[in-house]
Write an enzyme that holds these catalytic residues in place. Structure first.
Site, PDB file in Angstrom:
ATOM      1  N   MET A 164      -2.012   5.976  -3.248  1.00 45.66           N
ATOM      2  CA  MET A 164      -0.735   4.657  -3.378  1.00 45.66           C
ATOM      3  C   MET A 164      -0.868   3.411  -2.028  1.00 45.66           C
ATOM      4  O   MET A 164      -0.474   4.151  -1.031  1.00 45.66           O
ATOM      5  CB  MET A 164       0.277   5.483  -3.673  1.00 45.66           C
ATOM      6  CG  MET A 164       1.421   5.117  -4.571  1.00 45.66           C
ATOM      7  SD  MET A 164       0.241   4.387  -6.381  1.00 45.66           S
ATOM      8  CE  MET A 164       0.106   5.838  -7.391  1.00 45.66           C
ATOM      9  N   HIS A 165      -0.811   2.099  -2.388  1.00 40.61           N
ATOM     10  CA  HIS A 165      -1.277   1.148  -1.226  1.00 40.61           C
ATOM     11  C   HIS A 165      -0.845  -0.139  -1.615  1.00 40.61           C
ATOM     12  O   HIS A 165      -0.375  -0.734  -1.022  1.00 40.61           O
ATOM     13  CB  HIS A 165      -2.228   1.155  -0.470  1.00 40.61           C
ATOM     14  CG  HIS A 165      -3.327   0.619  -0.969  1.00 40.61           C
ATOM     15  ND1 HIS A 165      -3.813   1.044  -2.252  1.00 40.61           N
ATOM     16  CD2 HIS A 165      -3.414  -0.653  -0.948  1.00 40.61           C
ATOM     17  CE1 HIS A 165      -4.761  -0.090  -2.136  1.00 40.61           C
ATOM     18  NE2 HIS A 165      -4.891  -1.101  -1.895  1.00 40.61           N
TER      19      HIS A 165
END
Ligand code: UD1
Length: 374
Positions: A209-210
């Site tokens: 997740m970024h």
């Protein structure tokens, strides 16, 4: 008389560029008509976000390293433009190749176009229709400037044609990132990452997740924590954390909550081979990455992409990818269905076959020769 080779500058900047440029550079060198150079802008610079990929993907050291680093969008883009312009003026290449949609991609495209150097964009035509995504702006600008648009899926052709780009500039050549996956799959299987983490195949969820839209605000971060808390009560969860996400979790005091979860393996960013091995063996991927949607489609591993849209619709239409907004309850419900066997069975999109880079090298040789003859 032998013809002199075309000098090509291949631009890499950030992590998702490396697995695309490695096979391209190799195919250009093997083709015989090119002298291929690698210019690394330094947008990503850490050992774990950059150097490890050069080693594992068997890429030579960059011919030029600009060392730009992090910054605001304008700052990063401006610095890349200043650094890259100097290189273009010095090297006078016959072609600049950019890949993907990161800030370095757009910055170098603008420089090439203004210096009148032919520009090829690999992975052209993808559109999320969401201009709040920095990558969407990068894609639109780059495609509008490129002379050769190399496309990975049918939607890319349709989007470019709808935007008025002439069809004779568009080439459906396949997916270069899959070239790397095909080449390194066996080597990935030989890494010891599964043993090191004490994981058995198909018994863990892999998460990344970024995206700023998911990790820069408190509500997205809370949802991520809720999803991990729930999933780690069913299976082990492996979460290699991007530096941006780690920073944000820490800033909102959430990192500690995660560190205390027994079934969660919270890791630093992983190398290409280790991550590929984990993807291949995971029971489910939960991500907001662009590339992972494609890699899981190729590997036919279930993938939940926590976004409202995707610029890679083929992964949803025929692949194993499903889109879901970042709402913990719905994500948890769908994830547990998938883990109990109710997953989508996908197929591999056309021309994702490990040979896209060779097709691109051949097409570019034809196009540059034609340009030379004019
Ligand atoms: C960039 C790309 C994104 C891609 C992602 C993959 C843009 C606009 N975004 O986002 O499309 O999916 O890379 O990772 O180009 N940092 C480090 N070490 C590094 C690099 C970055 O610690 O080697 C940290 C810095 O705190 C930096 C932050 O990560 O401020 C964000 O880096 P940046 O390059 O701005 O964007 P990404 O979020 O990585």
């Amino acid at each position: 008389m032998s013809e002199s080779p075309f000098k090509v500058l291949n631009v890499v900047g950030a992590r998702p560029n490396f697995m695309k440029v490695a096979p391209l550079h190799a195919a250009l060198q093997a083709h015989g008509r090119f002298n291929s150079m690698i210019v690394h802008t330094g947008q990503h610079y850490d050992e774990k976000m950059s150097d490890v990929f050069f080693r594992q993907l068997e890429m030579p050291h960059p011919d030029v390293y600009l060392g730009i680093g992090s910054g605001s969008h304008a700052e990063q883009t401006g610095k890349v433009m200043i650094g890259f312009e100097e290189i273009v003026l010095k090297e006078k290449p016959d072609l600049v190749i950019v890949v993907g949609d990161v800030n370095s991609t757009m910055a170098c495209s603008i420089v090439a176009a203004k210096c009148h150097i032919p520009l090829a964009h690999v992975e052209a035509g993808l559109r999320s229709w969401d201009r709040r995504m920095p990558e969407e702006i990068n894609r639109i600008v780059t495609d509008s400037l490129a002379d050769y648009l190399l496309v990975t899926e049918q939607s890319g052709i349709d989007n470019l044609v709808a935007e008025g780009i002439s069809e004779d500039k568009i080439f459906f050549t396949g997916n270069v990132m899959i070239d790397s996956l095909v080449k390194f799959r066996e080597k990935a299987a030989k890494t010891t990452i599964l043993q090191d983490l004490r994981l058995t195949p198909r018994s863990f969820v892999l998460m990344t997740m970024h995206r700023p839209s998911n990790v820069d605000g408190e509500s997205g971060l809370h949802s991520i924590v809720q999803i991990i808390q729930f999933l780690s009560s069913i299976q082990e969860v492996v979460f290699p954390i991007h530096p941006r996400t780690r920073k944000q979790l820490k800033a909102f005091g959430l990192l500690e909550q995660l560190e205390n979860l027994p079934n969660l393996k919270l890791l630093d960013p992983l190398g290409y081979l280790e991550f590929l091995s984990l993807m291949e063996n995971a029971s489910l991927l939960i991500t907001d990455s662009g590339g992972i949607q494609e890699e899981t489609t190729f590997l036919q591993v279930p993938c939940l992409t926590l976004r409202e849209n995707t610029e890679r619709p083929v992964t949803v239409e025929i692949g194993t990818n499903e889109l879901m907004p970042m709402e913990a309850e719905n994500v948890n419900r769908r994830a547990s269905e998938i883990l109990s066997g109710k997953n989508v069975k996908g197929s591999v999109p056309p021309l994702w076959d490990g040979h896209a880079s060779e097709r691109i090298a051949e097409e570019l040789a034809i196009q540059l020769k034609r340009r030379q003859a004019i």
